[in-house]
Design a protein around this motif. Structure first.
Motif, PDB file in Angstrom:
ATOM      1  N   MET A  97       0.834  -1.196   0.000  1.00 48.06           N
ATOM      2  CA  MET A  97       0.000   0.000   0.000  1.00 48.06           C
ATOM      3  C   MET A  97       0.873   1.251   0.000  1.00 48.06           C
ATOM      4  O   MET A  97       0.639   2.188  -0.762  1.00 48.06           O
ATOM      5  N   LYS A  98       1.890   1.264   0.857  1.00 48.82           N
ATOM      6  CA  LYS A  98       2.798   2.428   0.908  1.00 48.82           C
ATOM      7  C   LYS A  98       3.513   2.637  -0.421  1.00 48.82           C
ATOM      8  O   LYS A  98       3.817   3.762  -0.804  1.00 48.82           O
ATOM      9  N   ASP A  99       3.768   1.537  -1.143  1.00 50.79           N
ATOM     10  CA  ASP A  99       4.432   1.616  -2.447  1.00 50.79           C
ATOM     11  C   ASP A  99       3.448   1.920  -3.579  1.00 50.79           C
ATOM     12  O   ASP A  99       3.838   1.938  -4.747  1.00 50.79           O
ATOM     13  N   GLY A 100       2.165   2.121  -3.251  1.00 50.15           N
ATOM     14  CA  GLY A 100       1.164   2.446  -4.262  1.00 50.15           C
ATOM     15  C   GLY A 100       0.751   1.267  -5.118  1.00 50.15           C
ATOM     16  O   GLY A 100       0.309   1.445  -6.255  1.00 50.15           O
ATOM     17  N   LYS A 101       0.871   0.046  -4.580  1.00 48.96           N
ATOM     18  CA  LYS A 101       0.573  -1.153  -5.362  1.00 48.96           C
ATOM     19  C   LYS A 101      -0.692  -1.876  -4.900  1.00 48.96           C
ATOM     20  O   LYS A 101      -0.836  -3.077  -5.099  1.00 48.96           O
ATOM     21  N   VAL A 102      -1.588  -1.125  -4.265  1.00 50.00           N
ATOM     22  CA  VAL A 102      -2.859  -1.703  -3.821  1.00 50.00           C
ATOM     23  C   VAL A 102      -3.993  -0.849  -4.383  1.00 50.00           C
ATOM     24  O   VAL A 102      -3.959   0.374  -4.297  1.00 50.00           O
ATOM     25  N   ASP A 103      -4.961  -1.527  -4.977  1.00 51.26           N
ATOM     26  CA  ASP A 103      -6.179  -0.864  -5.449  1.00 51.26           C
ATOM     27  C   ASP A 103      -7.314  -1.299  -4.541  1.00 51.26           C
ATOM     28  O   ASP A 103      -7.503  -2.502  -4.308  1.00 51.26           O
ATOM     29  N   PHE A 104      -8.059  -0.343  -4.016  1.00 54.77           N
ATOM     30  CA  PHE A 104      -9.218  -0.648  -3.188  1.00 54.77           C
ATOM     31  C   PHE A 104     -10.465  -0.600  -4.053  1.00 54.77           C
ATOM     32  O   PHE A 104     -10.646   0.309  -4.857  1.00 54.77           O
ATOM     33  N   TRP A 105     -11.332  -1.601  -3.870  1.00 52.82           N
ATOM     34  CA  TRP A 105     -12.606  -1.673  -4.576  1.00 52.82           C
ATOM     35  C   TRP A 105     -13.678  -1.756  -3.499  1.00 52.82           C
ATOM     36  O   TRP A 105     -13.828  -2.777  -2.831  1.00 52.82           O
ATOM     37  N   VAL A 106     -14.411  -0.676  -3.299  1.00 48.12           N
ATOM     38  CA  VAL A 106     -15.369  -0.578  -2.203  1.00 48.12           C
ATOM     39  C   VAL A 106     -16.779  -0.504  -2.795  1.00 48.12           C
ATOM     40  O   VAL A 106     -17.054   0.328  -3.658  1.00 48.12           O
ATOM     41  N   GLN A 107     -17.662  -1.396  -2.322  1.00 53.82           N
ATOM     42  CA  GLN A 107     -19.021  -1.438  -2.851  1.00 53.82           C
ATOM     43  C   GLN A 107     -20.049  -1.322  -1.743  1.00 53.82           C
ATOM     44  O   GLN A 107     -19.837  -1.808  -0.642  1.00 53.82           O
ATOM     45  N   GLY A 108     -21.180  -0.709  -2.089  1.00 60.01           N
ATOM     46  CA  GLY A 108     -22.312  -0.618  -1.184  1.00 60.01           C
ATOM     47  C   GLY A 108     -23.420   0.192  -1.826  1.00 60.01           C
ATOM     48  O   GLY A 108     -23.172   0.979  -2.729  1.00 60.01           O
ATOM     49  N   TYR A 109     -24.654  -0.011  -1.381  1.00 62.60           N
ATOM     50  CA  TYR A 109     -25.772   0.848  -1.792  1.00 62.60           C
ATOM     51  C   TYR A 109     -26.637   1.102  -0.567  1.00 62.60           C
ATOM     52  O   TYR A 109     -26.507   0.435   0.459  1.00 62.60           O
ATOM     53  N   SER A 110     -27.497   2.073  -0.658  1.00 60.24           N
ATOM     54  CA  SER A 110     -28.343   2.484   0.453  1.00 60.24           C
ATOM     55  C   SER A 110     -27.426   2.854   1.627  1.00 60.24           C
ATOM     56  O   SER A 110     -26.455   3.585   1.430  1.00 60.24           O
ATOM     57  N   ARG A 111     -27.705   2.357   2.813  1.00 66.03           N
ATOM     58  CA  ARG A 111     -26.824   2.651   3.953  1.00 66.03           C
ATOM     59  C   ARG A 111     -25.400   2.205   3.644  1.00 66.03           C
ATOM     60  O   ARG A 111     -24.433   2.898   3.940  1.00 66.03           O
ATOM     61  N   GLY A 112     -25.262   1.042   3.021  1.00 70.21           N
ATOM     62  CA  GLY A 112     -23.951   0.535   2.643  1.00 70.21           C
ATOM     63  C   GLY A 112     -23.235   1.464   1.681  1.00 70.21           C
ATOM     64  O   GLY A 112     -22.011   1.583   1.706  1.00 70.21           O
ATOM     65  N   GLY A 113     -23.977   2.142   0.815  1.00 70.84           N
ATOM     66  CA  GLY A 113     -23.383   3.084  -0.126  1.00 70.84           C
ATOM     67  C   GLY A 113     -22.807   4.301   0.574  1.00 70.84           C
ATOM     68  O   GLY A 113     -21.710   4.759   0.245  1.00 70.84           O
ATOM     69  N   ALA A 114     -23.547   4.826   1.544  1.00 72.72           N
ATOM     70  CA  ALA A 114     -23.047   5.968   2.304  1.00 72.72           C
ATOM     71  C   ALA A 114     -21.778   5.580   3.063  1.00 72.72           C
ATOM     72  O   ALA A 114     -20.786   6.314   3.054  1.00 72.72           O
ATOM     73  N   VAL A 115     -21.793   4.419   3.683  1.00 68.65           N
ATOM     74  CA  VAL A 115     -20.619   3.943   4.428  1.00 68.65           C
ATOM     75  C   VAL A 115     -19.471   3.640   3.463  1.00 68.65           C
ATOM     76  O   VAL A 115     -18.308   3.959   3.743  1.00 68.65           O
ATOM     77  N   ALA A 116     -19.777   3.061   2.295  1.00 69.35           N
ATOM     78  CA  ALA A 116     -18.740   2.772   1.298  1.00 69.35           C
ATOM     79  C   ALA A 116     -18.078   4.065   0.817  1.00 69.35           C
ATOM     80  O   ALA A 116     -16.848   4.127   0.703  1.00 69.35           O
ATOM     81  N   ASN A 117     -18.867   5.091   0.536  1.00 70.41           N
ATOM     82  CA  ASN A 117     -18.300   6.362   0.073  1.00 70.41           C
ATOM     83  C   ASN A 117     -17.392   6.990   1.116  1.00 70.41           C
ATOM     84  O   ASN A 117     -16.293   7.461   0.794  1.00 70.41           O
ATOM     85  N   LEU A 118     -17.835   6.999   2.362  1.00 70.05           N
ATOM     86  CA  LEU A 118     -16.998   7.586   3.425  1.00 70.05           C
ATOM     87  C   LEU A 118     -15.762   6.725   3.692  1.00 70.05           C
ATOM     88  O   LEU A 118     -14.682   7.254   3.962  1.00 70.05           O
ATOM     89  N   SER A 119     -15.909   5.414   3.600  1.00 72.24           N
ATOM     90  CA  SER A 119     -14.746   4.526   3.776  1.00 72.24           C
ATOM     91  C   SER A 119     -13.735   4.759   2.663  1.00 72.24           C
ATOM     92  O   SER A 119     -12.528   4.839   2.914  1.00 72.24           O
ATOM     93  N   ALA A 120     -14.228   4.885   1.429  1.00 74.37           N
ATOM     94  CA  ALA A 120     -13.343   5.148   0.285  1.00 74.37           C
ATOM     95  C   ALA A 120     -12.615   6.485   0.459  1.00 74.37           C
ATOM     96  O   ALA A 120     -11.426   6.594   0.157  1.00 74.37           O
TER      97      ALA A 120
END
Length: 186
Positions: free
Chosen positions: A154-177
Motif C-alpha cells: 500500500m505504501k508503495d502504491g501497489k494496492v487498489d481498493f474496490w469498495v461497494q455498497g448501496y443504500s446505507r452501505g453506499g453511504a458507508v462505502a463512500n466515506l470509507s473510500a
C-alpha cells in the motif's frame, strides 16, 4: 460468471482488467459486478442463526478468484443499531504485481442498523455513517492490511481498493473510500 443467490441467477462479468483502467473512467461491467456484490450482501439468516450472514458475498468473491476473505464479527451476528457488516478480500495480480482489496459493505438485510441512518451529529459527516466508516477503515488499516502483509505494498502504491455498497452501505462505502484515499494519497 454466474452466481446463484436465493434462487435467482445473477450473471456478471469480472476481469482483473477493471483495475487497469483509470478509476474515474466509468466501466459498465465493473458497475454491474459491484451492484451484484451489494445485492448478495443481504444478511443470510436461518431461524435466528446469523452465523452465515456473509456467505453469499464470500462465495461470489471466491468465484472471482479472491482469497484471504474475512467477514467482520458483526456480519455473523444479529444486526444492532450500531453495527456494520462488511467483507474484505484480496486478489494478487501477478501480471502487474498489484493487489486488489475488495470491501463489500452489507447493504440489505441489515435490520436495526438502519437506525443509525438518522444519527446526524452536530457538524460534518452524518455521525451514523461516519462511525460505521471509521470502523471499516480501522479494521482494514489496523488488521487486514497488516495481517495479510499488504501495508508495504500500500505504501508503495501497489494496492487498489474496490469498495461497494448501496443504500446505507453506499453511504458507508463512500466515506470509507474517502478515508482510504486520504490515507493513500495524503
Amino acid at each position: 460468471v454466474v452466481y446463484m443467490a436465493d434462487g435467482n441467477t445473477i450473471p456478471f462479468k469480472y476481469t482483473d482488467g477493471f483495475f487497469k483502467v483509470a478509476p474515474e473512467k466509468y466501466q459498465p461491467h465493473m458497475a454491474t459486478t459491484s451492484m451484484n456484490l451489494t445485492h448478495v450482501s443481504t444478511t443470510v439468516e436461518k431461524s435466528g442463526d446469523y452465523s452465515h450472514g456473509p456467505d453469499n458475498v464470500i462465495e461470489m468473491l471466491k468465484k472471482m478468484g479472491f482469497t484471504e476473505i474475512i467477514a467482520n464479527d458483526a456480519y455473523r451476528k444479529k444486526p444492532t443499531t450500531d453495527s456494520i457488516g462488511f467483507v474484505v478480500a484480496r486478489k494478487h495480480i501477478s501480471e502487474t504485481g498489484r493487489d486488489i482489496v475488495s470491501i463489500t459493505i452489507r447493504s440489505a438485510g441489515y435490520e436495526k442498523e438502519w437506525a443509525s441512518n438518522v444519527t446526524l451529529g452536530e457538524i460534518g459527516e452524518a455521525k451514523g455513517f461516519a462511525t460505521a466508516a471509521d470502523e471499516v477503515f480501522s479494521y482494514v488499516m489496523d488488521h487486514y492490511m497488516i495481517n495479510n502483509k499488504l501495508d508495504k505494498a500500500m505504501k508503495d502504491g501497489k494496492v487498489d481498493f474496490w469498495v461497494q455498497g448501496y443504500s446505507r452501505g453506499g453511504a458507508v462505502a463512500n466515506l470509507s473510500a474517502k478515508r482510504l484515499m486520504n490515507k493513500c494519497h495524503g
